[in-house]
Design an enzyme around this catalytic site. Sequence first.
Site, short mmCIF file in Angstrom:
data_model
loop_
_atom_site.label_atom_id
_atom_site.label_comp_id
_atom_site.label_asym_id
_atom_site.label_seq_id
_atom_site.Cartn_x
_atom_site.Cartn_y
_atom_site.Cartn_z
N ASP A 83 82.83 72.03 59.00
CA ASP A 83 82.54 70.80 58.27
C ASP A 83 83.84 69.99 58.13
O ASP A 83 84.88 70.53 57.76
CB ASP A 83 82.00 71.19 56.88
CG ASP A 83 81.38 70.02 56.14
OD1 ASP A 83 81.06 69.00 56.77
OD2 ASP A 83 81.20 70.14 54.90
N HIS A 84 83.79 68.70 58.45
CA HIS A 84 84.92 67.78 58.29
C HIS A 84 86.25 68.30 58.87
O HIS A 84 87.25 68.42 58.14
CB HIS A 84 85.14 67.42 56.81
CG HIS A 84 84.09 66.52 56.28
ND1 HIS A 84 83.99 65.19 56.64
CD2 HIS A 84 83.04 66.76 55.44
CE1 HIS A 84 82.96 64.64 56.02
NE2 HIS A 84 82.36 65.57 55.30
N ASP A 105 85.96 64.63 62.06
CA ASP A 105 85.83 63.46 61.20
C ASP A 105 87.03 62.55 61.40
O ASP A 105 88.02 62.63 60.67
CB ASP A 105 85.70 63.88 59.73
CG ASP A 105 85.52 62.66 58.82
OD1 ASP A 105 85.51 61.53 59.35
OD2 ASP A 105 85.41 62.84 57.60
N GLU A 142 81.84 61.08 62.91
CA GLU A 142 81.42 60.26 61.76
C GLU A 142 81.93 58.84 61.94
O GLU A 142 83.07 58.62 62.33
CB GLU A 142 81.97 60.84 60.44
CG GLU A 142 81.70 59.92 59.24
CD GLU A 142 81.88 60.60 57.87
OE1 GLU A 142 81.64 61.82 57.78
OE2 GLU A 142 82.25 59.90 56.93
N HIS A 189 80.27 62.35 48.44
CA HIS A 189 80.35 63.80 48.32
C HIS A 189 80.40 64.19 46.83
O HIS A 189 80.76 63.37 45.99
CB HIS A 189 81.60 64.33 49.02
CG HIS A 189 81.54 64.20 50.52
ND1 HIS A 189 82.36 63.38 51.24
CD2 HIS A 189 80.72 64.80 51.42
CE1 HIS A 189 82.06 63.49 52.53
NE2 HIS A 189 81.07 64.34 52.67
N GLY A 190 80.06 65.44 46.54
CA GLY A 190 80.17 65.93 45.16
C GLY A 190 78.95 65.59 44.32
O GLY A 190 77.93 65.11 44.82
ZN LIG Z 1 80.60 65.49 54.34
#
Ligand SMILES: [Zn+2]
Length: 342
Positions: A83-84, A105, A142, A189-190
């Site tokens: 991820d990322h 990303d 992305e 995010h979050g």
């Molecule tokens: Zn993300």
Amino acid sequence: MPLVSMRQVLDEAAKGGYGVGAFNVNNMEQIQAIFEAARETKSPVIVQASRGARSYTNDRFLYHLMIAATEVYPEIPVVLHQDHGNGPATCKSAIDMGFTSVMMDGSLMEDGKTPASFEYNVKVTREVVEMAHDRGVTVEGELGCLGGIEDGHGADVDALAHLTDPDQAVEFVERTGIDALAVAIGTSHGAYKFSKKPTGEVLVMERIEQIHKNLPSTHLVMHGSSSVPQDLQDVINKYGGKMKQTYGVPVEEIQRGIKHGVRKINVDTDNRMAMTGAIRKILTEHPDAFDPRDYMKPAREAMKQLVKQRMIEFGQAGHAGDYEPIPLAEMARRYKESLVTA
Ligand SMILES: [Zn+2]
């Protein structure tokens, strides 16, 4: 079953018209929760690890836990996804370790915070595509920037100021050759995404429809897609937590996205909240408990229930047995002979 490429799992999802949840992990109980949910619902699985998760688990623990999962749950097709990734070196180290999919990303610079230029994004993403496809590994890119910072990654920008441009998306996919495109549509995010139930002005689902119209065969990815359910906020706060009232992405909006090309849906916060709520409840009700299993077991169970629910809602339930895994070497051959296209 060996780990499979994300490209295969998302191609199958596109054929079947469903989405696949991508759940973040950093310990054994989370991995077990996801696989138990997958077994009970017969779902293919995407497990993803951020840079923070990789360093928390020292990479080796994560890798061997995932291998254990493929042994214990041989009937489940599973993708291990970075991820990322913040640069080609991070993606390369993931591929070397056995990840079958990576996100480059390049919407942010290598610091994981500063929004990058379009040309920079094209350059680093293309570099990763060449390296990854050569080994049959899938690449997610992305375009646009999400709001919010999680695990030390993310631009703390106004989520509406960096939405994905549908025309630029076409150029980005053509020039990079990515398999999947993460889009910015106003989410963050979050846990703290929206201060009230989101309307079309702040959660711009229309963008997804435009991008899908322009790129009908590119798999779209929704980041920051936890729903931040009210009941989980309530459990946490009832048992001594202090979460401010917040709103996530409603599941029905995700389902609308799935009708328009969304194939991968990233969910992390909801699982964190499910586990934390369960732990707070147990420790409050049983202040005498001190065996970690007393609270990790209910935490694992709470996460399993949530993952199960999402697997059913996203439509991946029932599809684990639809296909045989394509070996990564065969995927590499198909990329080389241009049998797989963006
Ligand atoms: Zn993300």
